[in-house]
Design a protein around this motif. Structure first.
Motif, PDB file in Angstrom:
ATOM      1  N   MET A   1       0.824  -1.196   0.000  1.00  0.00           N
ATOM      2  CA  MET A   1       0.000   0.000   0.000  1.00  0.00           C
ATOM      3  C   MET A   1       0.864   1.255   0.000  1.00  0.00           C
ATOM      4  O   MET A   1       0.529   2.222  -0.656  1.00  0.00           O
ATOM      5  N   ARG A   2       1.950   1.215   0.743  1.00  0.00           N
ATOM      6  CA  ARG A   2       2.846   2.385   0.804  1.00  0.00           C
ATOM      7  C   ARG A   2       3.437   2.688  -0.565  1.00  0.00           C
ATOM      8  O   ARG A   2       3.628   3.854  -0.914  1.00  0.00           O
ATOM      9  N   PHE A   3       3.734   1.654  -1.360  1.00  0.00           N
ATOM     10  CA  PHE A   3       4.296   1.846  -2.699  1.00  0.00           C
ATOM     11  C   PHE A   3       3.294   2.569  -3.592  1.00  0.00           C
ATOM     12  O   PHE A   3       3.670   3.473  -4.346  1.00  0.00           O
ATOM     13  N   ILE A   4       2.027   2.219  -3.501  1.00  0.00           N
ATOM     14  CA  ILE A   4       0.997   2.863  -4.310  1.00  0.00           C
ATOM     15  C   ILE A   4       0.848   4.329  -3.911  1.00  0.00           C
ATOM     16  O   ILE A   4       0.730   5.206  -4.766  1.00  0.00           O
ATOM     17  N   ILE A   5       0.903   4.600  -2.631  1.00  0.00           N
ATOM     18  CA  ILE A   5       0.834   5.984  -2.154  1.00  0.00           C
ATOM     19  C   ILE A   5       2.045   6.761  -2.652  1.00  0.00           C
ATOM     20  O   ILE A   5       1.922   7.917  -3.073  1.00  0.00           O
ATOM     21  N   SER A   6       3.227   6.143  -2.633  1.00  0.00           N
ATOM     22  CA  SER A   6       4.430   6.803  -3.133  1.00  0.00           C
ATOM     23  C   SER A   6       4.303   7.126  -4.613  1.00  0.00           C
ATOM     24  O   SER A   6       4.716   8.201  -5.058  1.00  0.00           O
ATOM     25  N   LEU A   7       3.735   6.213  -5.386  1.00  0.00           N
ATOM     26  CA  LEU A   7       3.538   6.473  -6.812  1.00  0.00           C
ATOM     27  C   LEU A   7       2.554   7.622  -7.031  1.00  0.00           C
ATOM     28  O   LEU A   7       2.779   8.490  -7.889  1.00  0.00           O
ATOM     29  N   LEU A   8       1.480   7.637  -6.271  1.00  0.00           N
ATOM     30  CA  LEU A   8       0.499   8.718  -6.403  1.00  0.00           C
ATOM     31  C   LEU A   8       1.106  10.066  -6.017  1.00  0.00           C
ATOM     32  O   LEU A   8       0.940  11.059  -6.737  1.00  0.00           O
ATOM     33  N   LEU A   9       1.801  10.103  -4.895  1.00  0.00           N
ATOM     34  CA  LEU A   9       2.442  11.353  -4.482  1.00  0.00           C
ATOM     35  C   LEU A   9       3.529  11.760  -5.465  1.00  0.00           C
ATOM     36  O   LEU A   9       3.714  12.953  -5.739  1.00  0.00           O
ATOM     37  N   GLY A  10       4.250  10.784  -6.009  1.00  0.00           N
ATOM     38  CA  GLY A  10       5.267  11.077  -7.018  1.00  0.00           C
ATOM     39  C   GLY A  10       4.656  11.677  -8.260  1.00  0.00           C
ATOM     40  O   GLY A  10       5.192  12.624  -8.841  1.00  0.00           O
ATOM     41  N   GLY A  11       3.519  11.129  -8.689  1.00  0.00           N
ATOM     42  CA  GLY A  11       2.827  11.672  -9.850  1.00  0.00           C
ATOM     43  C   GLY A  11       2.362  13.104  -9.627  1.00  0.00           C
ATOM     44  O   GLY A  11       2.530  13.964 -10.489  1.00  0.00           O
ATOM     45  N   VAL A  12       1.810  13.363  -8.457  1.00  0.00           N
ATOM     46  CA  VAL A  12       1.352  14.715  -8.137  1.00  0.00           C
ATOM     47  C   VAL A  12       2.547  15.658  -8.014  1.00  0.00           C
ATOM     48  O   VAL A  12       2.513  16.790  -8.510  1.00  0.00           O
ATOM     49  N   ALA A  13       3.625  15.204  -7.381  1.00  0.00           N
ATOM     50  CA  ALA A  13       4.824  16.035  -7.254  1.00  0.00           C
ATOM     51  C   ALA A  13       5.412  16.345  -8.626  1.00  0.00           C
ATOM     52  O   ALA A  13       5.825  17.478  -8.896  1.00  0.00           O
ATOM     53  N   GLY A  14       5.445  15.360  -9.506  1.00  0.00           N
ATOM     54  CA  GLY A  14       5.931  15.584 -10.865  1.00  0.00           C
ATOM     55  C   GLY A  14       5.052  16.547 -11.628  1.00  0.00           C
ATOM     56  O   GLY A  14       5.535  17.409 -12.368  1.00  0.00           O
ATOM     57  N   TYR A  15       3.738  16.439 -11.447  1.00  0.00           N
ATOM     58  CA  TYR A  15       2.793  17.339 -12.099  1.00  0.00           C
ATOM     59  C   TYR A  15       2.983  18.773 -11.602  1.00  0.00           C
ATOM     60  O   TYR A  15       3.055  19.714 -12.395  1.00  0.00           O
ATOM     61  N   VAL A  16       3.079  18.952 -10.281  1.00  0.00           N
ATOM     62  CA  VAL A  16       3.263  20.287  -9.702  1.00  0.00           C
ATOM     63  C   VAL A  16       4.597  20.879 -10.156  1.00  0.00           C
ATOM     64  O   VAL A  16       4.674  22.059 -10.529  1.00  0.00           O
ATOM     65  N   ALA A  17       5.652  20.066 -10.163  1.00  0.00           N
ATOM     66  CA  ALA A  17       6.955  20.551 -10.619  1.00  0.00           C
ATOM     67  C   ALA A  17       6.899  20.949 -12.088  1.00  0.00           C
ATOM     68  O   ALA A  17       7.501  21.955 -12.485  1.00  0.00           O
ATOM     69  N   GLY A  18       6.178  20.188 -12.894  1.00  0.00           N
ATOM     70  CA  GLY A  18       6.021  20.531 -14.303  1.00  0.00           C
ATOM     71  C   GLY A  18       5.338  21.876 -14.487  1.00  0.00           C
ATOM     72  O   GLY A  18       5.715  22.665 -15.350  1.00  0.00           O
TER      73      GLY A  18
END
Length: 81
Positions: A1-18
């Motif tokens: 479950m933690r891995f899925i949360i990390s992927l979701l947060l990573g996606g949002v962080a990448g989107y915000v950084a973009g």
């Protein structure tokens, strides 16, 4: 479950950084990769200067800053994004 949360947060962080860095429209996979690698890079740099994240919000901020740094490096070195 933690891995899925990390992927979701990573996606949002990448989107915000973009958005912050004014990149072209990236797909979800590219945002996840940039956010995930940016989180690792941000944690490394933050640790080197003596900073750290104690909660999810701090980790997210460090991930976004790391992703911005990654985008900047990719632009300078590879002339992409």
């Amino acid at each position: 479950m933690r891995f899925i949360i990390s992927l979701l947060l990573g996606g949002v962080a990448g989107y915000v950084a973009g958005i912050l860095m004014g990149t072209k429209k990236n797909g979800a996979l590219v945002n996840i990769i940039i956010g995930f690698v940016g989180g690792i890079l941000g944690s490394l740099v933050a640790g080197l200067i003596g900073l750290g994240a104690n909660n999810m919000i701090g980790g997210f901020i460090i991930s976004v800053l790391g992703a911005c740094l990654l985008i900047w490096l990719l632009r300078k070195v590879l002339k992409v994004l």
